[in-house]
Design an enzyme around this catalytic site. Structure first.
Site, short mmCIF file in Angstrom:
data_model
loop_
_atom_site.label_atom_id
_atom_site.label_comp_id
_atom_site.label_asym_id
_atom_site.label_seq_id
_atom_site.Cartn_x
_atom_site.Cartn_y
_atom_site.Cartn_z
N TYR A 29 58.68 36.64 51.32
CA TYR A 29 57.74 37.78 51.33
C TYR A 29 58.04 38.68 52.55
O TYR A 29 57.41 38.54 53.60
CB TYR A 29 56.29 37.29 51.45
CG TYR A 29 55.83 36.34 50.37
CD1 TYR A 29 55.90 36.67 49.02
CD2 TYR A 29 55.27 35.10 50.72
CE1 TYR A 29 55.45 35.79 48.04
CE2 TYR A 29 54.82 34.22 49.74
CZ TYR A 29 54.92 34.58 48.40
OH TYR A 29 54.47 33.72 47.44
N ASN A 34 48.50 42.65 51.54
CA ASN A 34 47.15 43.15 51.79
C ASN A 34 46.21 42.09 52.37
O ASN A 34 45.75 42.20 53.51
CB ASN A 34 46.66 43.71 50.45
CG ASN A 34 45.25 44.22 50.43
OD1 ASN A 34 44.39 43.69 51.10
ND2 ASN A 34 44.99 45.24 49.64
N ASP A 36 46.79 39.00 53.17
CA ASP A 36 47.43 38.28 54.28
C ASP A 36 47.15 38.99 55.61
O ASP A 36 46.93 38.35 56.64
CB ASP A 36 48.95 38.22 54.10
CG ASP A 36 49.39 37.42 52.89
OD1 ASP A 36 49.08 37.85 51.76
OD2 ASP A 36 50.05 36.38 53.07
N TYR A 89 63.25 40.25 47.95
CA TYR A 89 62.02 40.10 47.15
C TYR A 89 62.09 40.96 45.89
O TYR A 89 62.53 42.11 45.93
CB TYR A 89 60.80 40.53 47.99
CG TYR A 89 59.50 40.43 47.22
CD1 TYR A 89 58.85 39.20 47.09
CD2 TYR A 89 58.92 41.55 46.62
CE1 TYR A 89 57.65 39.09 46.38
CE2 TYR A 89 57.73 41.44 45.91
CZ TYR A 89 57.10 40.21 45.79
OH TYR A 89 55.93 40.11 45.08
N GLY A 170 45.40 37.71 43.99
CA GLY A 170 46.00 36.90 45.05
C GLY A 170 46.22 35.46 44.61
O GLY A 170 46.95 34.72 45.24
N ASP A 172 47.67 34.32 41.88
CA ASP A 172 48.50 34.85 40.80
C ASP A 172 48.55 34.01 39.53
O ASP A 172 48.36 34.49 38.44
CB ASP A 172 49.95 34.99 41.30
CG ASP A 172 50.06 35.74 42.61
OD1 ASP A 172 49.04 36.18 43.15
OD2 ASP A 172 51.20 35.88 43.10
N ARG A 204 56.51 27.32 41.71
CA ARG A 204 56.35 28.75 41.44
C ARG A 204 55.93 29.00 39.99
O ARG A 204 56.05 28.12 39.14
CB ARG A 204 57.69 29.47 41.71
CG ARG A 204 58.10 29.52 43.16
CD ARG A 204 57.23 30.41 44.01
NE ARG A 204 57.20 31.79 43.54
CZ ARG A 204 56.42 32.75 44.04
NH1 ARG A 204 55.59 32.49 45.04
NH2 ARG A 204 56.44 33.96 43.56
N GLU A 396 52.88 27.51 53.29
CA GLU A 396 52.12 28.45 52.45
C GLU A 396 50.95 27.73 51.77
O GLU A 396 49.84 28.22 51.72
CB GLU A 396 53.06 29.06 51.40
CG GLU A 396 52.40 30.11 50.52
CD GLU A 396 53.37 30.74 49.52
OE1 GLU A 396 54.54 30.29 49.45
OE2 GLU A 396 52.95 31.67 48.82
C1 DGY Z 1 54.48 36.90 44.67
O1 DGY Z 1 55.47 37.63 44.53
O2 DGY Z 1 54.45 35.72 44.31
C2 DGY Z 1 53.29 37.46 45.31
O3 DGY Z 1 52.28 36.51 45.39
C3 DGY Z 1 52.80 38.67 44.60
O4 DGY Z 1 51.88 39.29 45.43
#
Ligand code: DGY
Length: 427
Positions: A29, A34, A36, A89, A170, A172, A204, A396
């Site tokens: 990241y 935002n 964060d 990213y 947030g 996700d 993920r 995380e």
């Molecule tokens: C991601 O890319 O996984 C982020 O959480 C998106 O904001």
């Protein structure tokens, strides 16, 4: 308080500092996120107050204005602000169709923690004059952002704002989004994910998720970022209980800040929204899980999943009795409040928002319970977090059964949560 951990937490924030904003973690990241940012500011506040205020000021420098894309989205505070380029990213600055912005951002938002964090920072500030000047400077942007939520995401004044993209929550990859996301078409375009260059796929979201979030991202661009057109075209619309709780708390805090700084009209305006949401939220109660849950705003169906989002309702001040649900969840894991209850069929211990523990969510839940008079339960969550920090450092997120660190390493909001919650407060 553990002096070695304090030092390490400060090092994490310093290493992730990019001249005025803090990246969540290197590689995975690489921009300013935002929600964060506000959590990071709480952490900076413990050892560098000017830097803490700067974090929020830098974030709000990306607020959309009347001059952006016809002005309908004025007050949007985007979920990512691209202050500097980075290619580690996806989706980066060129993917969102926002090239006309002076400062490039994404086109969606994220949980509006800011007014609450700003109030907490003001309460703890040593340099009172600097803090008051900072808050006075931030108030217009905070108000514009809250107005954006109510104006564009609840235009009929139902009391429950809606989100148009899972990334806005947030959280996700929450199982609560499975049903509404299944109705979204997969994008026909080619793209390359970058998250799997940094983190194991078991932690993920799956490819089917990415195919749909890319579709939704492109739909905003196709609607010209016009809020009305976005609502008309929106294939994914959810009353996310997490956002509803966080916005409710933030609007209560914003009303207090506005009144304190002499804007009584803005304070009353925020209180009206708070009252309306308080009336509407009863519709989100789940008898099955004994907590509020999210709702599909297109079908009206409850998204009946026991996620930690609904446990933020004490923090919101809604008055639901969620203590039994929190207690039951804690009994099922070894290390704090899981993002999805272990007994839910959708639970997946290491996968993004389907099981792992997030420390800043633990902080907010614990804070809410303490305010509701549930001191023992609040302390139980805090104690489990202390054990997690000491066992695994600043990841995380964490495996709720083993406590092992998952996702990104040297993670800013986790370090910041430690500094604010554990190092910054007596046990
Ligand atoms: C991601 O890319 O996984 C982020 O959480 C998106 O904001």
């Amino acid at each position: 308080m553990n002096p070695t951990l304090v030092q390490r937490a400060q090092q994490v924030l310093r290493a992730n500092d990019r001249s005025g904003y803090t990246i969540p973690t290197a590689g995975l990241y690489p921009f300013q996120w935002n929600w964060d940012a506000s959590v990071c500011a709480l952490g900076w506040m413990q050892f560098d107050e000017p830097r803490a205020w700067l974090e929020i000021q830098t974030l709000f420098s990306g607020l959309w204005t009347e001059g952006d894309y016809g002005g309908g989205s004025a007050g949007l505070l985007a979920h990512i602000t691209f202050h500097q380029p980075a290619d580690s990213y996806f989706p980066g600055p060129d993917e969102w169709g926002t090239q006309a912005l002076a400062l490039r951002t994404s086109s969606i938002s994220q949980p509006p923690l800011h007014a609450t964090m700003v109030r907490w920072m003001l309460e703890r500030a040593q340099d009172r004059a600097a803090a008051e000047a900072a808050v006075r400077g931030l108030l217009p942007g905070l108000l514009a952002h809250h107005r954006w939520w109510y104006r564009t995401r609840d235009p009929e004044g139902s009391g429950l704002v809606r989100i148009l993209h899972p990334w806005e929550t947030g959280m996700d990859n929450s199982p609560a989004w499975d049903a509404p996301l299944a109705r979204v078409p997969a994008t026909p375009r080619a793209y390359r994910r970058r998250d799997l260059d940094h983190v194991d796929a078991s932690m993920r979201p799956p490819q089917s998720f990415y195919d749909r979030v890319v579709y939704l991202m492109d739909a905003n661009r196709d609607a010209g970022f016009d809020p009305q057109r976005m609502l008309e075209a929106g294939r994914f619309q959810v009353n996310d209980i997490g956002i509803v709780c966080i916005l409710q708390r933030a609007s209560r805090d914003l009303a207090v800040l506005a009144a304190r700084f002499g804007d009584e009209a803005a304070a009353s305006e925020m209180r009206l929204h708070v009252d309306r949401t308080q009336q509407a939220v009863a519709a989100l109660w789940s008898d099955r899980w004994q907590q509020p849950v999210s709702r599909d705003a297109l079908t009206g169906e409850l998204l009946d999943q026991p996620t930690s989002a609904g446990l933020l309702s004490a923090y919101a001040g809604f008055g639901f009795d969620i203590a039994p649900a929190v207690q039951a969840g804690l009994d099922e894991t070894a290390y704090g409040v899981a993002s999805t209850r272990r007994t839910a069929p959708t639970y997946d211990a290491p996968r993004y928002w389907r099981g792992p523990v997030w420390q800043h969510i633990n902080l907010l839940i614990s804070q809410g319970l303490a305010e509701q008079g549930q001191a023992a339960l609040a302390a139980r969550i805090r104690d489990s977090s202390v054990r997690l920090f000491e066992r695994s450092g600043f990841h995380e997120y964490y495996h709720p059964e083993t406590g092992s660190g998952l996702g990104g390493r040297d993670f800013s909001w986790t370090a910041a949560t430690y500094l604010h919650w554990i190092a910054g407060q007596p046990a």
